[in-house]
Scaffold this active site. Sequence first.
Site, PDB file in Angstrom:
ATOM      1  N   ASP A  30       0.854  -1.188   0.000  1.00 30.47           N
ATOM      2  CA  ASP A  30       0.000   0.000   0.000  1.00 30.47           C
ATOM      3  C   ASP A  30       0.888   1.236   0.000  1.00 30.47           C
ATOM      4  O   ASP A  30       2.004   1.195   0.523  1.00 30.47           O
ATOM      5  CB  ASP A  30      -0.922   0.004   1.221  1.00 30.47           C
ATOM      6  CG  ASP A  30      -2.133   0.904   1.026  1.00 30.47           C
ATOM      7  OD1 ASP A  30      -3.228   0.373   0.749  1.00 30.47           O
ATOM      8  OD2 ASP A  30      -1.988   2.144   1.127  1.00 30.47           O
ATOM      9  N   GLU A 152     -15.291  -8.825  -5.911  1.00 28.02           N
ATOM     10  CA  GLU A 152     -15.402  -9.118  -4.479  1.00 28.02           C
ATOM     11  C   GLU A 152     -16.797  -8.699  -4.016  1.00 28.02           C
ATOM     12  O   GLU A 152     -17.235  -7.608  -4.318  1.00 28.02           O
ATOM     13  CB  GLU A 152     -14.320  -8.305  -3.741  1.00 28.02           C
ATOM     14  CG  GLU A 152     -14.317  -8.465  -2.254  1.00 28.02           C
ATOM     15  CD  GLU A 152     -14.192  -9.925  -1.861  1.00 28.02           C
ATOM     16  OE1 GLU A 152     -13.165 -10.533  -2.190  1.00 28.02           O
ATOM     17  OE2 GLU A 152     -15.119 -10.447  -1.215  1.00 28.02           O
ATOM     18  N   PHE A 153     -17.458  -9.569  -3.266  1.00 30.99           N
ATOM     19  CA  PHE A 153     -18.815  -9.253  -2.812  1.00 30.99           C
ATOM     20  C   PHE A 153     -18.903  -9.093  -1.302  1.00 30.99           C
ATOM     21  O   PHE A 153     -19.995  -9.140  -0.734  1.00 30.99           O
ATOM     22  CB  PHE A 153     -19.797 -10.339  -3.272  1.00 30.99           C
ATOM     23  CG  PHE A 153     -19.810 -10.552  -4.758  1.00 30.99           C
ATOM     24  CD1 PHE A 153     -20.419  -9.622  -5.596  1.00 30.99           C
ATOM     25  CD2 PHE A 153     -19.205 -11.657  -5.340  1.00 30.99           C
ATOM     26  CE1 PHE A 153     -20.427  -9.799  -6.976  1.00 30.99           C
ATOM     27  CE2 PHE A 153     -19.204 -11.851  -6.711  1.00 30.99           C
ATOM     28  CZ  PHE A 153     -19.819 -10.913  -7.540  1.00 30.99           C
ATOM     29  N   ASN A 217     -24.626  -4.578  -6.726  1.00 34.76           N
ATOM     30  CA  ASN A 217     -24.775  -3.425  -5.828  1.00 34.76           C
ATOM     31  C   ASN A 217     -25.939  -2.534  -6.254  1.00 34.76           C
ATOM     32  O   ASN A 217     -26.639  -1.974  -5.405  1.00 34.76           O
ATOM     33  CB  ASN A 217     -23.467  -2.632  -5.742  1.00 34.76           C
ATOM     34  CG  ASN A 217     -22.511  -3.246  -4.718  1.00 34.76           C
ATOM     35  OD1 ASN A 217     -22.828  -4.262  -4.104  1.00 34.76           O
ATOM     36  ND2 ASN A 217     -21.354  -2.641  -4.531  1.00 34.76           N
ATOM     37  N   PHE A 258     -32.845  -6.817   2.769  1.00 36.06           N
ATOM     38  CA  PHE A 258     -32.660  -5.504   2.130  1.00 36.06           C
ATOM     39  C   PHE A 258     -33.977  -4.791   1.883  1.00 36.06           C
ATOM     40  O   PHE A 258     -34.137  -4.046   0.927  1.00 36.06           O
ATOM     41  CB  PHE A 258     -31.792  -5.618   0.860  1.00 36.06           C
ATOM     42  CG  PHE A 258     -30.335  -5.468   1.205  1.00 36.06           C
ATOM     43  CD1 PHE A 258     -29.695  -6.419   1.987  1.00 36.06           C
ATOM     44  CD2 PHE A 258     -29.615  -4.358   0.796  1.00 36.06           C
ATOM     45  CE1 PHE A 258     -28.364  -6.264   2.361  1.00 36.06           C
ATOM     46  CE2 PHE A 258     -28.277  -4.191   1.160  1.00 36.06           C
ATOM     47  CZ  PHE A 258     -27.668  -5.155   1.952  1.00 36.06           C
ATOM     48  N   GLY A 262     -35.654   3.162   6.132  1.00 32.38           N
ATOM     49  CA  GLY A 262     -35.012   3.999   7.143  1.00 32.38           C
ATOM     50  C   GLY A 262     -34.354   5.198   6.503  1.00 32.38           C
ATOM     51  O   GLY A 262     -34.871   5.742   5.513  1.00 32.38           O
ATOM     52  N   CYS A 269     -19.468   1.926  -0.936  1.00 31.58           N
ATOM     53  CA  CYS A 269     -19.718   1.112  -2.134  1.00 31.58           C
ATOM     54  C   CYS A 269     -21.016   1.465  -2.851  1.00 31.58           C
ATOM     55  O   CYS A 269     -20.981   1.959  -3.970  1.00 31.58           O
ATOM     56  CB  CYS A 269     -19.717  -0.361  -1.754  1.00 31.58           C
ATOM     57  SG  CYS A 269     -18.177  -0.845  -0.971  1.00 31.58           S
ATOM     58  N   LYS A 272     -21.426   5.150  -4.445  1.00 29.46           N
ATOM     59  CA  LYS A 272     -20.509   5.500  -5.550  1.00 29.46           C
ATOM     60  C   LYS A 272     -20.625   4.501  -6.705  1.00 29.46           C
ATOM     61  O   LYS A 272     -20.426   4.867  -7.865  1.00 29.46           O
ATOM     62  CB  LYS A 272     -19.069   5.644  -5.053  1.00 29.46           C
ATOM     63  CG  LYS A 272     -18.390   4.393  -4.545  1.00 29.46           C
ATOM     64  CD  LYS A 272     -17.332   3.852  -5.468  1.00 29.46           C
ATOM     65  CE  LYS A 272     -16.634   2.663  -4.824  1.00 29.46           C
ATOM     66  NZ  LYS A 272     -16.014   1.747  -5.753  1.00 29.46           N
TER      67      LYS A 272
HETATM   68  C1  UGA Z   1     -22.134  -3.669  -0.044  1.00 34.10           C
HETATM   69  C2  UGA Z   1     -22.684  -4.989  -0.593  1.00 34.10           C
HETATM   70  O1  UGA Z   1     -23.713  -5.488   0.266  1.00 34.10           O
HETATM   71  C3  UGA Z   1     -21.561  -6.023  -0.712  1.00 34.10           C
HETATM   72  O2  UGA Z   1     -22.057  -7.211  -1.302  1.00 34.10           O
HETATM   73  C4  UGA Z   1     -20.449  -5.427  -1.595  1.00 34.10           C
HETATM   74  O3  UGA Z   1     -19.361  -6.325  -1.729  1.00 34.10           O
HETATM   75  C5  UGA Z   1     -19.947  -4.149  -0.953  1.00 34.10           C
HETATM   76  O4  UGA Z   1     -21.042  -3.217  -0.842  1.00 34.10           O
HETATM   77  C6  UGA Z   1     -18.861  -3.600  -1.822  1.00 34.10           C
HETATM   78  O5  UGA Z   1     -19.161  -3.235  -2.974  1.00 34.10           O
HETATM   79  O6  UGA Z   1     -17.716  -3.617  -1.422  1.00 34.10           O
HETATM   80  P1  UGA Z   1     -21.551  -2.801   2.425  1.00 34.10           P
HETATM   81  O7  UGA Z   1     -21.255  -1.475   1.803  1.00 34.10           O
HETATM   82  O8  UGA Z   1     -20.610  -3.384   3.431  1.00 34.10           O
HETATM   83  O9  UGA Z   1     -21.699  -3.922   1.289  1.00 34.10           O
HETATM   84  O10 UGA Z   1     -22.937  -2.634   3.163  1.00 34.10           O
HETATM   85  P2  UGA Z   1     -24.421  -3.238   3.055  1.00 34.10           P
HETATM   86  O11 UGA Z   1     -24.614  -4.264   4.066  1.00 34.10           O
HETATM   87  O12 UGA Z   1     -24.771  -3.558   1.642  1.00 34.10           O
HETATM   88  O13 UGA Z   1     -25.252  -1.951   3.516  1.00 34.10           O
HETATM   89  C7  UGA Z   1     -25.203  -0.755   2.739  1.00 34.10           C
HETATM   90  C8  UGA Z   1     -26.099   0.303   3.335  1.00 34.10           C
HETATM   91  O14 UGA Z   1     -27.461  -0.034   3.131  1.00 34.10           O
HETATM   92  C9  UGA Z   1     -25.937   0.549   4.832  1.00 34.10           C
HETATM   93  O15 UGA Z   1     -25.919   1.936   5.061  1.00 34.10           O
HETATM   94  C10 UGA Z   1     -27.179  -0.089   5.442  1.00 34.10           C
HETATM   95  O16 UGA Z   1     -27.563   0.519   6.627  1.00 34.10           O
HETATM   96  C11 UGA Z   1     -28.193   0.157   4.335  1.00 34.10           C
HETATM   97  N1  UGA Z   1     -29.329  -0.793   4.330  1.00 34.10           N
HETATM   98  C12 UGA Z   1     -29.122  -2.116   4.145  1.00 34.10           C
HETATM   99  C13 UGA Z   1     -30.632  -0.306   4.481  1.00 34.10           C
HETATM  100  O17 UGA Z   1     -30.856   0.915   4.644  1.00 34.10           O
HETATM  101  N2  UGA Z   1     -31.682  -1.184   4.446  1.00 34.10           N
HETATM  102  C14 UGA Z   1     -31.500  -2.514   4.266  1.00 34.10           C
HETATM  103  O18 UGA Z   1     -32.505  -3.254   4.242  1.00 34.10           O
HETATM  104  C15 UGA Z   1     -30.195  -2.993   4.121  1.00 34.10           C
END
Ligand code: UGA
Length: 446
Positions: A30, A152-153, A217, A258, A262, A269, A272
Amino acid sequence: MKISVIGCGYLGAVHAACMAELGHEVVGVDVDGARVERLARGEAPFYEPGFAEVLARNVGEGRLRFTTDMGEVAGARVHFIGVGTPQRESGLAADLSHLDAAMTDLVAVMAEHPVAGALVVGKSTVPVGTAARLQAWCEDAGVAATVVWNPEFLREGFAVKDTLTPDRVVYGLPEDRVAGEAARDVLDEVYAGVLVHGMPRLLANYQTAELVKVAANSFLATKISFINAIAELCEATGADVTRLAEALGHDERIGPKFLRAGVGFGGGCLPKDIRAFMARAGELGVDQALTFLREVDGINQRRRQHAVALAERHFGGSVRGRRVAILGAAFKPDSDDLRDSPALYVATRLVGQGADVVVTDPIALPGLHARYPHIQTAPDARAACLDAELVMLLTEWREFTTLDPQRLGAIVQDRAVIDGRNALDPQAWEAAGWTYHGMGRASTTW
Ligand code: UGA
């Protein structure tokens, strides 16, 4: 196998540690010297459940090291690229400058120290067309490496689990069948400990693999904005979005995940990625295909603004001088990530309007102090809520959702709560004398 991981942010650091956990000899690179120093000492530079242990163990046992010197990747068979691809300062598109800088240095090292059958495996989220560009880059430099795109997921908060036991793995391979099959076999060897029986391992061309990631995403973002749009309808009619979502979720074709309405999605992620996807579609002349994502983004922005408006309305128009406790700063629980956090948006807006805001978060306060030193904080929910005229729950950490409304009611000035994550039991809070405002959530008998 000797492996390098270039870019040790969230994705790269976890990937490097997990590859070492699988038994490989890993070097992480890095450009951020302070981050590298911490990682090299086996210290996690961010909060992620389970990561600190995997990191410390593998650094301690000598399978994992970190450096700022790209020269140290010489001799590795597989180079994973996990650098950040944030939104550009101007416009919606992804900023690929970190990726291009990493490739420039990596190609130079590979040219000087060729390794037969070397792979460059992209994990960063990139605009479709990037893998082909990087393959051509290697060829033009006379470097005999094969580029693979392996999106990556992982989710923050579950990063180690998602890396070691993913629900699927996708290899984006070159059109050249011989090169593609050879690359597939090398990656199968790298992931031998991950590819358990029955776990889907999908082979695709570059473009498909790149698009899978942004499509996934975008779908998740759309699902959240869909239920948040329905929440707006619920607010206008007196329906309850949480009960509605529960009923929707029982349909197997829709599913319950999902669909939590709220203050919307944030993080490094989803926001953007949908913007970069729209920008790329525009470049490809198919912008109409993704104009719905503009609406997805718009609904998402409206929900955080709505939380601010609820606070204003609660105080009869102005929040100036009003004492507001904000529970949560991170964009989601089990993370200290403040990037595009809805909670932080609400906090900064209310501070900007002259409210007397106190924020608490179990993990994210150091980052908050560093970036927003003017925002007042408190070490826990009770300290933040002392004498509050309004409590706002904006990140659904367990320590907040399990608060006892009776006990908390005894220390606030006014029993009023905005539940920005629909994570509290309205009946219990109302029974304890609180005025409860949810997001699209009505107070009804049924
Ligand atoms: C997300 C994707 O879920 C991953 O699969 C992906 O790999 C990652 O982005 C990435 O591209 O690196 P992440 O950003 O860690 O993961 O978070 P999420 O769990 O997807 O939540 C994203 C946002 O949605 C959070 O602010 C969460 O509070 C919100 N959210 C989630 C809601 O408002 N309602 C829901 O029902 C679920």
